[in-house]
Motif scaffolding. Structure first.
Motif, mmCIF file in Angstrom:
data_model
loop_
_atom_site.group_PDB
_atom_site.id
_atom_site.type_symbol
_atom_site.label_atom_id
_atom_site.label_comp_id
_atom_site.label_asym_id
_atom_site.label_seq_id
_atom_site.Cartn_x
_atom_site.Cartn_y
_atom_site.Cartn_z
ATOM 1 N N VAL A 1 0.838 -1.207 0.000
ATOM 2 C CA VAL A 1 0.000 0.000 0.000
ATOM 3 C C VAL A 1 0.874 1.260 0.000
ATOM 4 C CG1 VAL A 1 -1.696 1.327 1.324
ATOM 5 C CG2 VAL A 1 -1.933 -1.154 1.147
ATOM 6 N N VAL A 2 1.904 1.277 0.828
ATOM 7 C CA VAL A 2 2.714 2.489 1.020
ATOM 8 C C VAL A 2 3.644 2.755 -0.165
ATOM 9 C CG1 VAL A 2 4.469 3.572 2.481
ATOM 10 C CG2 VAL A 2 2.551 2.358 3.524
ATOM 11 N N ARG A 3 4.267 1.733 -0.700
ATOM 12 C CA ARG A 3 5.229 1.935 -1.795
ATOM 13 C C ARG A 3 4.637 2.655 -3.010
ATOM 14 N NH1 ARG A 3 8.985 -3.365 -2.340
ATOM 15 N NH2 ARG A 3 10.856 -2.152 -1.985
ATOM 16 N N PRO A 4 3.439 2.291 -3.476
ATOM 17 C CA PRO A 4 2.877 3.019 -4.621
ATOM 18 C C PRO A 4 2.586 4.492 -4.317
ATOM 19 C CG PRO A 4 1.762 0.915 -4.350
ATOM 20 C CD PRO A 4 2.640 1.105 -3.150
ATOM 21 N N ILE A 5 2.224 4.793 -3.089
ATOM 22 C CA ILE A 5 1.975 6.187 -2.713
ATOM 23 C C ILE A 5 3.272 6.977 -2.772
ATOM 24 C CG2 ILE A 5 1.257 7.727 -0.840
ATOM 25 C CD1 ILE A 5 -0.663 5.446 0.060
ATOM 26 N N VAL A 6 4.319 6.431 -2.170
ATOM 27 C CA VAL A 6 5.630 7.088 -2.182
ATOM 28 C C VAL A 6 6.127 7.256 -3.620
ATOM 29 C CG1 VAL A 6 8.056 6.797 -1.507
ATOM 30 C CG2 VAL A 6 6.237 6.362 0.157
ATOM 31 N N ALA A 7 5.980 6.221 -4.431
ATOM 32 C CA ALA A 7 6.434 6.290 -5.826
ATOM 33 C C ALA A 7 5.665 7.346 -6.611
ATOM 34 C CB ALA A 7 6.280 4.924 -6.492
ATOM 35 N N GLU A 8 4.355 7.431 -6.388
ATOM 36 C CA GLU A 8 3.567 8.435 -7.106
ATOM 37 C C GLU A 8 3.939 9.848 -6.691
ATOM 38 O OE1 GLU A 8 -0.997 9.550 -8.349
ATOM 39 O OE2 GLU A 8 -0.662 7.916 -6.944
ATOM 40 N N LEU A 9 4.188 10.064 -5.398
ATOM 41 C CA LEU A 9 4.627 11.384 -4.935
ATOM 42 C C LEU A 9 5.936 11.774 -5.612
ATOM 43 C CD1 LEU A 9 3.820 10.988 -1.152
ATOM 44 C CD2 LEU A 9 2.871 12.762 -2.651
ATOM 45 N N ARG A 10 6.884 10.854 -5.661
ATOM 46 C CA ARG A 10 8.172 11.145 -6.301
ATOM 47 C C ARG A 10 8.007 11.446 -7.784
ATOM 48 N NH1 ARG A 10 11.470 6.038 -3.859
ATOM 49 N NH2 ARG A 10 11.902 6.906 -1.806
ATOM 50 N N SER B 1 11.431 14.495 -2.866
ATOM 51 C CA SER B 1 11.898 13.365 -2.075
ATOM 52 C C SER B 1 10.731 12.863 -1.241
ATOM 53 C CB SER B 1 13.040 13.787 -1.155
ATOM 54 O OG SER B 1 14.145 14.187 -1.914
ATOM 55 N N ALA B 2 10.566 11.546 -1.196
ATOM 56 C CA ALA B 2 9.490 10.940 -0.413
ATOM 57 C C ALA B 2 9.948 9.585 0.089
ATOM 58 C CB ALA B 2 8.230 10.793 -1.257
ATOM 59 N N ALA B 3 9.530 9.243 1.312
ATOM 60 C CA ALA B 3 9.916 7.960 1.895
ATOM 61 C C ALA B 3 8.971 7.614 3.032
ATOM 62 C CB ALA B 3 11.346 8.023 2.419
ATOM 63 N N GLU B 4 8.905 6.317 3.338
ATOM 64 C CA GLU B 4 8.222 5.898 4.553
ATOM 65 C C GLU B 4 9.154 6.253 5.701
ATOM 66 O OE1 GLU B 4 6.328 1.988 6.764
ATOM 67 O OE2 GLU B 4 7.186 1.756 4.771
ATOM 68 N N THR B 5 8.656 7.029 6.651
ATOM 69 C CA THR B 5 9.542 7.579 7.679
ATOM 70 C C THR B 5 9.163 7.211 9.101
ATOM 71 O OG1 THR B 5 8.229 9.607 7.729
ATOM 72 C CG2 THR B 5 10.164 9.575 6.282
ATOM 73 N N GLY B 6 8.007 6.618 9.304
ATOM 74 C CA GLY B 6 7.619 6.327 10.677
ATOM 75 C C GLY B 6 6.710 5.125 10.783
ATOM 76 N N SER B 7 6.572 4.632 12.000
ATOM 77 C CA SER B 7 5.728 3.479 12.314
ATOM 78 C C SER B 7 6.087 2.279 11.448
ATOM 79 C CB SER B 7 4.246 3.834 12.146
ATOM 80 O OG SER B 7 3.876 4.903 12.966
ATOM 81 N N THR B 8 7.362 2.077 11.224
ATOM 82 C CA THR B 8 7.797 1.014 10.322
ATOM 83 C C THR B 8 7.520 -0.386 10.867
ATOM 84 O OG1 THR B 8 10.027 1.164 11.228
ATOM 85 C CG2 THR B 8 9.572 2.401 9.200
ATOM 86 N N ASP B 9 7.353 -0.521 12.183
ATOM 87 C CA ASP B 9 7.108 -1.842 12.754
ATOM 88 C C ASP B 9 5.621 -2.128 12.980
ATOM 89 O OD1 ASP B 9 7.019 0.137 14.648
ATOM 90 O OD2 ASP B 9 7.828 -1.092 16.261
ATOM 91 N N LEU B 10 4.745 -1.182 12.681
ATOM 92 C CA LEU B 10 3.305 -1.366 12.827
ATOM 93 C C LEU B 10 2.694 -1.643 11.466
ATOM 94 C CD1 LEU B 10 2.551 1.633 15.211
ATOM 95 C CD2 LEU B 10 2.917 -0.759 15.844
ATOM 96 N N HIS B 11 1.800 -2.609 11.366
ATOM 97 C CA HIS B 11 1.280 -2.947 10.043
ATOM 98 C C HIS B 11 0.070 -2.131 9.618
ATOM 99 C CE1 HIS B 11 -1.036 -5.780 12.575
ATOM 100 N NE2 HIS B 11 -1.982 -5.605 11.667
ATOM 101 N N ARG B 12 -0.601 -1.403 10.513
ATOM 102 C CA ARG B 12 -1.753 -0.599 10.098
ATOM 103 C C ARG B 12 -1.479 0.903 10.122
ATOM 104 N NH1 ARG B 12 -7.095 -1.033 11.880
ATOM 105 N NH2 ARG B 12 -7.481 -0.162 9.817
#
Length: 97
Positions: A24-33, A39-50
């Motif tokens: 779910v997250v990767r396509p959002i980050v890719a579209e923003l870029r 620059s865009a990245a997943e930056t938080g709550s990396t150990d939580l799945h929701r």
């Protein structure tokens, strides 16, 4: 030079594993870029799945351009039906501040 950033806190829908979260997250980050050349990245709550934190940053010589890009990026994330946008933090700073 102006530097602007957004930090999104999002709640993911029907996600039951970190693998599903990445799907779910990767396509959002890719579209923003791709769409905004930022620059865009997943930056938080990396150990939580929701939950996920997504950060974006933009640099330009013109303040208005940075604000326009950040506004558009926020609208894009808010419009995604598979996530719920819980909060957005924004920063904008001039390089000589």
């Amino acid at each position: 030079m102006w530097v602007g950033w957004l930090e999104f806190d999002v709640l993911l829908g029907d996600v039951h594993s970190l693998k599903e979260k990445r799907a779910v997250v990767r396509p959002i980050v890719a579209e923003l870029r791709r769409r905004f050349s930022i620059s865009a990245a997943e930056t938080g709550s990396t150990d939580l799945h929701r939950r996920a934190g997504i950060g974006v940053a933009a640099v330009a010589g013109d303040r208005a351009h940075v604000v326009d890009v950040l506004d558009a990026a926020e609208r894009l994330v808010a419009a995604r039906p598979e996530i719920e946008l819980l909060s957005v933090r924004r920063g904008l700073q001039r390089s000589d501040d």
